[in-house]
Scaffold this active site. Sequence first.
Site, PDB file in Angstrom:
ATOM      1  N   ARG A  51       0.807  -1.224   0.000  1.00 48.86           N
ATOM      2  CA  ARG A  51       0.000   0.000   0.000  1.00 48.86           C
ATOM      3  C   ARG A  51       0.842   1.278   0.000  1.00 48.86           C
ATOM      4  O   ARG A  51       0.570   2.215  -0.749  1.00 48.86           O
ATOM      5  CB  ARG A  51      -0.924   0.046   1.226  1.00 48.86           C
ATOM      6  N   THR A  52       1.828   1.344   0.861  1.00 53.79           N
ATOM      7  CA  THR A  52       2.542   2.609   1.003  1.00 53.79           C
ATOM      8  C   THR A  52       3.259   2.968  -0.296  1.00 53.79           C
ATOM      9  O   THR A  52       3.100   4.064  -0.830  1.00 53.79           O
ATOM     10  CB  THR A  52       3.521   2.546   2.185  1.00 53.79           C
ATOM     11  N   LYS A  80      25.532  -3.808  -1.852  1.00 56.35           N
ATOM     12  CA  LYS A  80      27.000  -3.816  -1.979  1.00 56.35           C
ATOM     13  C   LYS A  80      27.661  -3.123  -0.799  1.00 56.35           C
ATOM     14  O   LYS A  80      28.874  -2.972  -0.762  1.00 56.35           O
ATOM     15  CB  LYS A  80      27.430  -3.096  -3.258  1.00 56.35           C
ATOM     16  N   ARG A 101      11.489   3.921   2.832  1.00 51.61           N
ATOM     17  CA  ARG A 101      11.202   2.977   3.932  1.00 51.61           C
ATOM     18  C   ARG A 101      12.467   2.199   4.218  1.00 51.61           C
ATOM     19  O   ARG A 101      13.155   1.737   3.299  1.00 51.61           O
ATOM     20  CB  ARG A 101      10.082   2.021   3.536  1.00 51.61           C
ATOM     21  N   HIS A 129       5.736   6.101  11.317  1.00 47.93           N
ATOM     22  CA  HIS A 129       5.167   5.941   9.967  1.00 47.93           C
ATOM     23  C   HIS A 129       4.179   7.087   9.729  1.00 47.93           C
ATOM     24  O   HIS A 129       2.962   6.899   9.719  1.00 47.93           O
ATOM     25  CB  HIS A 129       4.482   4.572   9.871  1.00 47.93           C
TER      26      HIS A 129
HETATM   27  C1  NCD Z   1       2.200  -0.946   8.168  1.00 48.76           C
HETATM   28  C2  NCD Z   1       3.696  -0.727   8.232  1.00 48.76           C
HETATM   29  O1  NCD Z   1       4.391  -0.952   7.244  1.00 48.76           O
HETATM   30  O2  NCD Z   1       4.115  -0.304   9.291  1.00 48.76           O
HETATM   31  N1  NCD Z   1       1.705  -1.122   6.867  1.00 48.76           N
HETATM   32  C3  NCD Z   1       1.422  -0.021   6.112  1.00 48.76           C
HETATM   33  O3  NCD Z   1       2.278   0.764   5.784  1.00 48.76           O
HETATM   34  N2  NCD Z   1       0.138   0.183   5.792  1.00 48.76           N
HETATM   35  C4  NCD Z   1       1.676  -1.940   9.124  1.00 48.76           C
HETATM   36  C5  NCD Z   1       2.275  -3.307   9.153  1.00 48.76           C
HETATM   37  O4  NCD Z   1       3.162  -3.648   8.372  1.00 48.76           O
HETATM   38  O5  NCD Z   1       1.818  -4.096   9.982  1.00 48.76           O
END
Ligand code: NCD
Length: 304
Positions: A51-52, A80, A101, A129
């Site tokens: 999703r993100t 590397k 991320r 997040h």
């Molecule tokens: C979450 C995350 O990556 O922290 N997912 C997301 O971004 N919607 C929650 C999770 O991974 O449990």
Amino acid sequence: MRSLIDIQELSPEEIDRLIAVADDIIENPGKYAHKCEGKKLATLFFEPSTRTRLSFEAAMYDLGGHVLGFSEAQSSSSAKGESVADTVRTVSYYADIIAMRHPKEGAPMVAAMNCDIPIINAGDGGHNHPTQTLTDLLTIKREKGRFDNLTIGFCGDLKFGRTVHSLIGAMSRYKNVRMVLISPDELKIPDYVKQTVLDEKGIEYTETNSLDEAMSGLDILYMTRVQRERFFNEQDYIRLKDSYVLTPEKLKTAKSDLAIMHPLPRVNEISVAVDKDSRACYFKQVKNGKFIRMALIMMLLGVE
Ligand code: NCD
């Protein structure tokens, strides 16, 4: 030039403004179709995501911009041994904004210190997040119409759940918000969150193991996945993974206007039978994620 590393860097007024823009995008998407023409978003994902990452990419496409990046550390020079600082410096010569991320807490902050384009923290380890929180706030606003006077239950992995830490940070700034922290003892909210957010802001909160006992008092129930990838040993994960499973039966005592939220992905925490319940909001969160990220990208790029 501004980044977004922690949700608290946005004032409540700025959050209201982002939500207003997201609402307008939902109503009038065509108005925004060329806002980021000629701009590039880089998505640097050193950890899995559906999703993100894809909502960031769809957001940039819907603004008329372009996207580049990688979706696993193994396909970048990080495999590397390249440092985060060198990677983002490199990418900053090719893109206008970065969504990143990383499994290490603080990596997006290091990135922001080492390049001169905006960095968006798309999740750093078990820490924060902020864009999931923007998604959650847009959903709360659309579902409940307010941020004040709410009782929110956070349930599951409150120790490693970065979405929980960020949403607690955001909600602690509104009036008369109560929090019920529901988890096994091993997965309680970290002390630093208690000290720097809950105690600091004088938030009324309780900690419990029992979802059943908390249920009837909640306006929002925020379920979370046990964060397997943060555990040191598999036995602990197996023992804790099914601590809470939300079923229609368990919802019998809940308010009729409860909002059931989850950042997703879900594993077992919410039975699919709950999806039919009109109080289930987790797929609405998914949908809202793209619109609020469009608003955020425009804000950080200084697009009117
Ligand atoms: C979450 C995350 O990556 O922290 N997912 C997301 O971004 N919607 C929650 C999770 O991974 O449990």
